[in-house]
Design a protein around this motif. Structure first.
Motif, PDB file in Angstrom:
ATOM      1  N   GLY A 152       0.992  15.601  -0.597  1.00 43.36           N
ATOM      2  CA  GLY A 152       2.125  14.705  -0.401  1.00 43.36           C
ATOM      3  C   GLY A 152       1.765  13.318   0.119  1.00 43.36           C
ATOM      4  N   VAL A 153       0.505  12.900  -0.048  1.00 38.76           N
ATOM      5  CA  VAL A 153       0.141  11.533   0.337  1.00 38.76           C
ATOM      6  C   VAL A 153       0.958  10.565  -0.512  1.00 38.76           C
ATOM      7  CG1 VAL A 153      -1.675   9.780   0.215  1.00 38.76           C
ATOM      8  CG2 VAL A 153      -2.204  12.042   1.115  1.00 38.76           C
ATOM      9  N   ASN A 154       1.586   9.576   0.140  1.00 40.35           N
ATOM     10  CA  ASN A 154       2.422   8.645  -0.612  1.00 40.35           C
ATOM     11  C   ASN A 154       1.983   7.200  -0.412  1.00 40.35           C
ATOM     12  OD1 ASN A 154       3.204   8.447   1.999  1.00 40.35           O
ATOM     13  ND2 ASN A 154       5.336   9.031   1.680  1.00 40.35           N
ATOM     14  N   GLY A 155       0.910   7.005   0.288  1.00 40.98           N
ATOM     15  CA  GLY A 155       0.383   5.662   0.507  1.00 40.98           C
ATOM     16  C   GLY A 155      -0.770   5.784   1.481  1.00 40.98           C
ATOM     17  N   THR A 156      -1.447   4.666   1.731  1.00 45.01           N
ATOM     18  CA  THR A 156      -2.563   4.741   2.671  1.00 45.01           C
ATOM     19  C   THR A 156      -2.314   3.808   3.847  1.00 45.01           C
ATOM     20  OG1 THR A 156      -3.720   3.099   1.320  1.00 45.01           O
ATOM     21  CG2 THR A 156      -4.299   5.423   0.990  1.00 45.01           C
ATOM     22  N   GLU A 205     -12.611  12.062  -6.536  1.00 43.71           N
ATOM     23  CA  GLU A 205     -11.406  12.438  -7.285  1.00 43.71           C
ATOM     24  C   GLU A 205     -10.797  13.740  -6.757  1.00 43.71           C
ATOM     25  OE1 GLU A 205     -12.470  12.097 -11.394  1.00 43.71           O
ATOM     26  OE2 GLU A 205     -12.430   9.901 -11.260  1.00 43.71           O
ATOM     27  N   ASN A 226       8.930   7.025   0.614  1.00 42.28           N
ATOM     28  CA  ASN A 226       8.265   7.182  -0.674  1.00 42.28           C
ATOM     29  C   ASN A 226       7.982   8.667  -0.878  1.00 42.28           C
ATOM     30  OD1 ASN A 226       6.297   7.476  -2.631  1.00 42.28           O
ATOM     31  ND2 ASN A 226       5.037   5.775  -1.896  1.00 42.28           N
ATOM     32  N   TYR A 237      -3.283  11.956 -14.524  1.00 44.18           N
ATOM     33  CA  TYR A 237      -2.782  13.292 -14.178  1.00 44.18           C
ATOM     34  C   TYR A 237      -1.508  13.587 -14.969  1.00 44.18           C
ATOM     35  CZ  TYR A 237      -6.008  12.954 -10.270  1.00 44.18           C
ATOM     36  OH  TYR A 237      -7.128  12.803  -9.508  1.00 44.18           O
ATOM     37  N   PRO A 289      -8.752   6.319  -2.682  1.00 48.37           N
ATOM     38  CA  PRO A 289      -8.878   4.927  -3.146  1.00 48.37           C
ATOM     39  C   PRO A 289      -7.788   4.573  -4.154  1.00 48.37           C
ATOM     40  CG  PRO A 289     -10.523   6.306  -4.241  1.00 48.37           C
ATOM     41  CD  PRO A 289      -9.831   7.174  -3.215  1.00 48.37           C
ATOM     42  N   LEU A 290      -7.058   3.497  -3.898  1.00 46.72           N
ATOM     43  CA  LEU A 290      -6.052   2.994  -4.840  1.00 46.72           C
ATOM     44  C   LEU A 290      -6.757   1.973  -5.731  1.00 46.72           C
ATOM     45  CD1 LEU A 290      -3.168   2.662  -2.231  1.00 46.72           C
ATOM     46  CD2 LEU A 290      -3.375   4.405  -4.001  1.00 46.72           C
ATOM     47  N   SER A 291      -7.460   2.503  -6.718  1.00 49.25           N
ATOM     48  CA  SER A 291      -8.383   1.668  -7.505  1.00 49.25           C
ATOM     49  C   SER A 291      -7.688   0.578  -8.305  1.00 49.25           C
ATOM     50  CB  SER A 291      -9.177   2.528  -8.483  1.00 49.25           C
ATOM     51  OG  SER A 291      -9.569   3.724  -7.862  1.00 49.25           O
ATOM     52  N   GLU A 305      -1.766   4.946 -10.124  1.00 48.57           N
ATOM     53  CA  GLU A 305      -3.091   5.562  -9.938  1.00 48.57           C
ATOM     54  C   GLU A 305      -3.130   6.952 -10.569  1.00 48.57           C
ATOM     55  OE1 GLU A 305      -5.544   4.003  -8.345  1.00 48.57           O
ATOM     56  OE2 GLU A 305      -4.406   2.363  -7.434  1.00 48.57           O
ATOM     57  N   HIS A 347      -3.938  -1.960   5.537  1.00 46.37           N
ATOM     58  CA  HIS A 347      -3.281  -1.113   6.548  1.00 46.37           C
ATOM     59  C   HIS A 347      -4.278  -0.109   7.136  1.00 46.37           C
ATOM     60  CE1 HIS A 347       0.524  -2.844   5.428  1.00 46.37           C
ATOM     61  NE2 HIS A 347       0.305  -2.524   4.164  1.00 46.37           N
ATOM     62  N   ILE A 359      -2.736  13.985  -3.285  1.00 41.12           N
ATOM     63  CA  ILE A 359      -1.473  14.048  -4.028  1.00 41.12           C
ATOM     64  C   ILE A 359      -0.779  15.382  -3.771  1.00 41.12           C
ATOM     65  CG2 ILE A 359      -0.492  14.186  -6.334  1.00 41.12           C
ATOM     66  CD1 ILE A 359      -2.740  12.190  -7.131  1.00 41.12           C
ATOM     67  N   ARG A 360      -1.562  16.461  -3.846  1.00 43.39           N
ATOM     68  CA  ARG A 360      -0.994  17.805  -3.616  1.00 43.39           C
ATOM     69  C   ARG A 360      -0.424  17.945  -2.216  1.00 43.39           C
ATOM     70  NH1 ARG A 360      -0.621  20.272  -8.522  1.00 43.39           N
ATOM     71  NH2 ARG A 360      -2.369  19.483  -9.719  1.00 43.39           N
ATOM     72  N   LEU A 403       1.451   3.994  -6.456  1.00 45.97           N
ATOM     73  CA  LEU A 403       0.892   5.351  -6.391  1.00 45.97           C
ATOM     74  C   LEU A 403       0.915   5.998  -7.781  1.00 45.97           C
ATOM     75  CD1 LEU A 403      -0.122   7.762  -4.597  1.00 45.97           C
ATOM     76  CD2 LEU A 403       2.261   8.484  -4.498  1.00 45.97           C
ATOM     77  N   MET A 441       5.345  18.880   4.787  1.00 41.77           N
ATOM     78  CA  MET A 441       4.281  18.851   3.784  1.00 41.77           C
ATOM     79  C   MET A 441       2.961  19.240   4.455  1.00 41.77           C
ATOM     80  SD  MET A 441       4.923  17.857   0.672  1.00 41.77           S
ATOM     81  CE  MET A 441       6.063  16.470   0.836  1.00 41.77           C
ATOM     82  N   PHE A 501      -8.848  12.750  -3.804  1.00 38.69           N
ATOM     83  CA  PHE A 501      -7.630  12.055  -4.229  1.00 38.69           C
ATOM     84  C   PHE A 501      -6.568  13.065  -4.676  1.00 38.69           C
ATOM     85  CE2 PHE A 501      -4.839   9.804  -7.137  1.00 38.69           C
ATOM     86  CZ  PHE A 501      -4.626   8.600  -6.480  1.00 38.69           C
ATOM     87  N   GLU A 502      -7.014  14.022  -5.506  1.00 39.47           N
ATOM     88  CA  GLU A 502      -6.051  15.005  -6.012  1.00 39.47           C
ATOM     89  C   GLU A 502      -5.515  15.875  -4.872  1.00 39.47           C
ATOM     90  OE1 GLU A 502      -7.223  16.863  -9.664  1.00 39.47           O
ATOM     91  OE2 GLU A 502      -5.404  18.099  -9.719  1.00 39.47           O
ATOM     92  N   CYS A 554       0.807  -1.220   0.000  1.00 41.83           N
ATOM     93  CA  CYS A 554       0.000   0.000   0.000  1.00 41.83           C
ATOM     94  C   CYS A 554       0.839   1.269   0.000  1.00 41.83           C
ATOM     95  CB  CYS A 554      -0.955   0.015   1.169  1.00 41.83           C
ATOM     96  SG  CYS A 554      -2.176  -1.264   1.011  1.00 41.83           S
ATOM     97  N   SER A 555       2.073   1.168   0.445  1.00 39.30           N
ATOM     98  CA  SER A 555       2.886   2.372   0.465  1.00 39.30           C
ATOM     99  C   SER A 555       3.844   2.366  -0.715  1.00 39.30           C
ATOM    100  CB  SER A 555       3.659   2.471   1.769  1.00 39.30           C
ATOM    101  OG  SER A 555       4.507   1.345   1.868  1.00 39.30           O
ATOM    102  N   ASP A 556       3.568   1.505  -1.684  1.00 41.36           N
ATOM    103  CA  ASP A 556       4.486   1.367  -2.798  1.00 41.36           C
ATOM    104  C   ASP A 556       4.417   2.559  -3.744  1.00 41.36           C
ATOM    105  OD1 ASP A 556       6.306  -0.532  -4.327  1.00 41.36           O
ATOM    106  OD2 ASP A 556       4.857   0.105  -5.816  1.00 41.36           O
ATOM    107  N   GLY A 584       6.176  10.366  -2.838  1.00 40.58           N
ATOM    108  CA  GLY A 584       4.881  10.845  -3.312  1.00 40.58           C
ATOM    109  C   GLY A 584       4.982  11.440  -4.700  1.00 40.58           C
ATOM    110  N   ALA A 585       4.041  12.302  -5.052  1.00 41.76           N
ATOM    111  CA  ALA A 585       3.990  12.804  -6.424  1.00 41.76           C
ATOM    112  C   ALA A 585       3.768  14.301  -6.498  1.00 41.76           C
ATOM    113  CB  ALA A 585       2.891  12.074  -7.184  1.00 41.76           C
ATOM    114  N   ASP A 586       3.674  14.952  -5.359  1.00 38.94           N
ATOM    115  CA  ASP A 586       3.360  16.388  -5.399  1.00 38.94           C
ATOM    116  C   ASP A 586       4.459  17.184  -6.108  1.00 38.94           C
ATOM    117  OD1 ASP A 586       4.527  15.352  -2.936  1.00 38.94           O
ATOM    118  OD2 ASP A 586       4.702  17.434  -2.312  1.00 38.94           O
TER     119      ASP A 586
END
Lengths: 153, 171
Positions: B141-145, B131, A137, A57, B60-62, A53, B33, B138-139, A50, B1, B134-135, A44-46, A139-141
């Motif tokens: 700095g979320v890197n996982g759940t 969405e 990790n 974008y 959601p990590l679809s 997904e 997790h 990302i902004r 990320l 962040m 979700f966005e 999940c933290s991979d 992230g993507a920001d």
């Protein structure tokens, strides 16, 4: 590690056993290179999961992403299938770590790539780079901010 | 962040505005997790009571989790009937048997108007809302759940580290 403003070293790496990716073929598109230590890190933290997904974008920002590690094509294939990844993973396998070294992100101690991100502009210049602590990790920001900056100008 | 945007009226919030500690979780209902974190978040809320304000945002990590997006839709559809938290809790409590049939079963269980639920579940507005969350993740700095933010700043650790930190800081 290579910094902003430097021309990104060209490379040719296998994405699958019979498909090679050349960086210079992507001129005219923004390119994201995500160097990472190894396939098969926790789910999940991979980092790759990320990015998987986030492809829409990246597409919106006219960018193509590649993951790069020293794992072999066969390892990448198994990893991609298992995680249902929809973007190419490149094998920096032979000579081992050569591309990682050219970008200044090879870890001699572990024999793996460091966790590093590059955003390359449409002319092939590095627009942004970031070295993350290996265990974190990134992230993507940062990637999105760099791409937006590019597409503004 | 830091958290972008800050918590606002669009968010799902438990607890009082005056609470001194605001915890935001970016979560996925099918992520194991997050499932493990769920009872610990509850314990944090019970232990620290009105000192805590808890906010949940969708991440959601679809691609990894087949039912994650549908589960988020179910919770957002329940929110339209003022039962977001009931659905949020029910989803985590039944995570191990998540499938397409679970959502309506839970909707009935928590007493939703099922016709309305079905209609809302299909709504494009709810999809956009997820969405948007979700966005924003990302902004931020979320890197996982799960990823947690405490008073607007990213917390670099798991939920048990968070519990420990709160214990120390409130002693």
């Amino acid at each position: 590690m290579l910094e902003k403003g430097v021309t990104a070293p060209d490379f040719e790496l296998n994405a699958t056993p019979d498909q090679k990716i050349k960086l210079k073929d992507f001129k005219g598109k923004n390119v994201i290179l995500a160097f990472y230590p190894a396939d098969w890190s926790p789910v999940c933290s991979d980092q790759m999961a990320l990015y998987n997904e986030m492809l829409k974008y990246f597409t919106k920002q006219d960018a193509q992403i590649f993951g790069i590690s020293v794992d072999s094509v066969w390892c990448h294939l198994a990893f991609e299938n298992d995680r249902k990844l929809h973007f190419p993973l490149l094998a920096d396998f032979e000579p081992k770590g050569a591309v990682s070294k050219a970008y200044g992100v090879y870890d001699d101690e572990t024999g793996e790539s460091k966790r590093a991100l590059f955003v390359i502009d449409k002319e092939g210049k590095i627009a942004w780079s970031y070295l993350s602590p290996t265990a974190v990790n990134p992230g993507a920001d940062g990637i999105l901010d760099a791409l937006e900056e590019l597409n503004k100008s | 962040m830091s958290l972008k945007p800050a918590v606002g009226s669009q968010d799902h919030v438990q607890g009082d505005d005056s609470a001194s500690i605001e915890i935001v979780e970016y979560g996925d209902y099918q992520c194991p997790h997050c499932g493990n974190a769920y009872p610990i978040v509850k314990e944090i809320q019970e232990t620290f009571g009105d000192q805590i304000r808890f906010v949940f945002r969708n991440f959601p990590l679809s691609e990894s989790h087949e039912y994650a997006f549908s589960a988020a839709l179910a919770a957002e559809a329940a929110a339209l009937q003022d039962k977001f938290w009931e659905m949020h809790d029910a989803l985590y409590e039944n995570q191990s048997r998540m499938d397409d049939d679970l959502f309506e079963e839970l909707a009935i269980q928590i007493g939703l108007d099922i016709e309305q639920f079905r209609k809302d579940f299909e709504s494009a507005n709810l999809e956009q809302r997820i969405e948007f969350d979700f966005e924003s993740g990302i902004r931020s700095g979320v890197n996982g759940t799960p990823s947690f933010y405490v008073n607007g700043e990213k917390f670099d650790g798991g939920v048990t580290d968070l519990y420990q930190l709160l214990k120390e800081s409130t002693e």
